[in-house]
Design a protein around this motif. Structure first.
Motif, PDB file in Angstrom:
ATOM      1  N   GLN A 127      12.385  36.669  33.396  1.00 33.74           N
ATOM      2  CA  GLN A 127      12.613  37.196  32.049  1.00 33.74           C
ATOM      3  C   GLN A 127      11.338  37.858  31.547  1.00 33.74           C
ATOM      4  OE1 GLN A 127      15.756  36.816  30.270  1.00 33.74           O
ATOM      5  NE2 GLN A 127      16.292  36.370  32.389  1.00 33.74           N
ATOM      6  N   GLU A 128      11.447  39.119  31.141  1.00 31.26           N
ATOM      7  CA  GLU A 128      10.297  39.839  30.608  1.00 31.26           C
ATOM      8  C   GLU A 128      10.054  39.445  29.155  1.00 31.26           C
ATOM      9  OE1 GLU A 128       8.338  41.706  32.395  1.00 31.26           O
ATOM     10  OE2 GLU A 128       9.557  41.510  34.188  1.00 31.26           O
ATOM     11  N   ASP A 129       8.791  39.608  28.709  1.00 25.54           N
ATOM     12  CA  ASP A 129       8.454  39.164  27.357  1.00 25.54           C
ATOM     13  C   ASP A 129       9.149  39.972  26.267  1.00 25.54           C
ATOM     14  OD1 ASP A 129       6.979  41.339  28.081  1.00 25.54           O
ATOM     15  OD2 ASP A 129       5.084  40.644  27.245  1.00 25.54           O
ATOM     16  N   LEU A 130       9.523  41.218  26.546  1.00 23.74           N
ATOM     17  CA  LEU A 130      10.161  42.052  25.528  1.00 23.74           C
ATOM     18  C   LEU A 130      11.572  41.573  25.202  1.00 23.74           C
ATOM     19  CD1 LEU A 130       9.014  45.655  26.558  1.00 23.74           C
ATOM     20  CD2 LEU A 130       8.170  44.240  24.673  1.00 23.74           C
ATOM     21  N   THR A 131      12.222  40.880  26.131  1.00 17.67           N
ATOM     22  CA  THR A 131      13.582  40.399  25.902  1.00 17.67           C
ATOM     23  C   THR A 131      13.726  38.911  26.222  1.00 17.67           C
ATOM     24  OG1 THR A 131      14.191  41.126  28.139  1.00 17.67           O
ATOM     25  CG2 THR A 131      14.632  42.653  26.328  1.00 17.67           C
ATOM     26  N   SER A 132      12.647  38.188  26.295  1.00 14.05           N
ATOM     27  CA  SER A 132      12.695  36.788  26.687  1.00 14.05           C
ATOM     28  C   SER A 132      13.405  35.935  25.637  1.00 14.05           C
ATOM     29  CB  SER A 132      11.270  36.257  26.895  1.00 14.05           C
ATOM     30  OG  SER A 132      11.273  34.858  27.087  1.00 14.05           O
ATOM     31  N   PRO A 133      14.200  34.935  26.057  1.00 13.08           N
ATOM     32  CA  PRO A 133      14.797  34.012  25.095  1.00 13.08           C
ATOM     33  C   PRO A 133      13.778  33.043  24.492  1.00 13.08           C
ATOM     34  CG  PRO A 133      15.334  33.340  27.330  1.00 13.08           C
ATOM     35  CD  PRO A 133      14.644  34.656  27.444  1.00 13.08           C
ATOM     36  N   LEU A 134      12.535  33.105  24.994  1.00 15.86           N
ATOM     37  CA  LEU A 134      11.417  32.362  24.415  1.00 15.86           C
ATOM     38  C   LEU A 134      10.390  33.398  23.984  1.00 15.86           C
ATOM     39  CD1 LEU A 134      10.383  29.468  23.891  1.00 15.86           C
ATOM     40  CD2 LEU A 134       9.149  29.622  26.062  1.00 15.86           C
ATOM     41  N   PRO A 135      10.426  33.851  22.718  1.00 21.09           N
ATOM     42  CA  PRO A 135       9.622  34.993  22.276  1.00 21.09           C
ATOM     43  C   PRO A 135       8.153  34.884  22.672  1.00 21.09           C
ATOM     44  CG  PRO A 135      11.125  34.365  20.548  1.00 21.09           C
ATOM     45  CD  PRO A 135      11.249  33.312  21.616  1.00 21.09           C
ATOM     46  N   GLY A 136       7.633  35.994  23.208  1.00 23.56           N
ATOM     47  CA  GLY A 136       6.240  36.080  23.599  1.00 23.56           C
ATOM     48  C   GLY A 136       5.976  35.715  25.041  1.00 23.56           C
TER      49      GLY A 136
END
Length: 365
Positions: A221-230
């Motif tokens: 999961q990339e940070d731009l769309t992660s379900p855990l922000p950042g």
């Protein structure tokens, strides 16, 4: 005067209605728990007949409406959130369109599990984004795994689709979906006291009722769309988001559990000044969930790293450590993973691991 008041109230009502229609803050999707089922004449045994027979959802292919308990053929399905669920057969899907804010970050939270011995994959699609979640690995003994998947909205409506991409010998085999919720994020920003965004993991996905096993954050999961922000989930296996209600959490209301050894890694890219010295501090411990044994968390910051040993007796203890690193560029990646694989003392084969919390990076004085 009365006309002006009536006009003002009409404008207020119009504004409020349009604002509500464009906002979906947090909670279950309409019929997200599937407790509103098809009419009796729209079911052939458990198979739903008709594309719009499942209220609030559109179906495609062989979709079954499942009630918790024994099933025909000797199988047993435990629906951990409510009484009903849907099962997606070969190439089947369900979808729903909801209002969202363009540019905002959202996370879906949903209960999903495999129902047959074969390798099953659940694809989540919110155009133009999509992701495949492998369901072969079980992270809970009752099959009630909960996942989160993030996306950024590109228009005023998001068409959410869950699709079984597999083709099994038994066409009835496929993922079981028993609840779907959504949450809009307010992405945290770095501060002068902490360059790490969401370092305490307080901003995370919606917690479904009965999510006592935590929420799995899928790999890659990339940070731009992660379900855990950042944060970036940069490993081959999931990382688990846990809350204070069901687990031991050192600080605040949430933390993450590194449940799959070196295959379960989490990271973030932060802004730094080249050649400047920084402090990285974080806490490691156990979640008081039966995970025990000799643990090791490895932390990396640029070219520097630290290994943190921790022996867990399952008592919910933790410790805070720190080390200094030198930034070599304007961007520095920090990464954490568990060195070893662990399983619960009373549930052999169920993966678990050390927890990570309160990650901070700040320049040395």
């Amino acid at each position: 005067m009365a006309v002006r008041i009536a006009l003002f109230l009409s404008l207020v009502l119009l504004f409020t209605s349009s604002t509500f229609a464009a906002t979906y803050f947090e909670g279950l999707l309409p019929n997200g728990d599937f407790e509103q089922g098809p009419k009796p004449d729209q079911l052939k045994k458990t198979v739903i007949q008709g594309r719009y027979s499942l209220p609030k959802w559109k179906i495609n292919g062989l979709v079954e409406y499942i009630s918790s308990g024994p099933q025909p053929g000797g199988m047993y399905f435990a629906v951990t959130r409510g009484v009903h669920a849907v099962r997606l057969g070969n190439e089947a899907s369900i979808s729903q369109s909801i209002p969202v804010k363009p540019g905002s970050l959202y996370a879906l939270t949903f209960g999903a599990s495999r129902t047959c011995a074969q390798d099953e994959v659940l694809r989540v699609i919110v155009p133009p984004l999509k992701g495949d979640l492998p369901l072969q690995t079980l992270y809970s003994s009752n099959g009630g795994d909960t996942y989160a998947w993030g996306f950024r909205a590109f228009s005023k409506f998001a068409n959410i689709t869950f699709h079984n991409v597999g083709v099994q010998e038994d066409p009835a085999c496929g993922p079981l979906l028993d609840a779907v919720a959504i949450k809009e994020f307010f992405p945290p920003l770095p501060t002068t006291e902490n360059l790490v965004r969401n370092g305490g993991f307080e901003e995370g996905p919606h917690r479904l009722l009965n999510s006592s096993n935590g929420i799995l954050l899928p790999p890659k999961q990339e940070d731009l769309t992660s379900p855990l922000p950042g944060w970036i989930i940069e490993s081959l296996k999931a990382v688990k988001f846990i809350d204070k209600k069901h687990f031991n959490v050192p600080f605040g209301s949430a933390a993450v559990e590194l449940v799959a050894g070196r295959e379960s890694a989490i990271g973030q890219i932060i802004r730094t000044v080249p050649n400047k010295i920084y402090n990285l501090t974080f806490s490691v411990g156990d979640a008081r969930n039966g995970c025990h044994g000799k643990m090791m968390v490895e932390a990396f910051a640029g070219k520097d790293n630290l290994r943190v040993p921790f022996f867990s007796r399952g008592l919910g203890r933790f410790k805070t450590v720190s080390f200094k690193f030198k930034a070599v560029s304007a961007r520095t990646r920090i990464t954490f993973f568990s060195s070893f694989y662990h399983s619960k003392i009373d549930e052999f084969g169920i993966l678990c691991g050390p927890i990570l919390d309160q990650v901070r990076v700040f320049p040395t004085s």
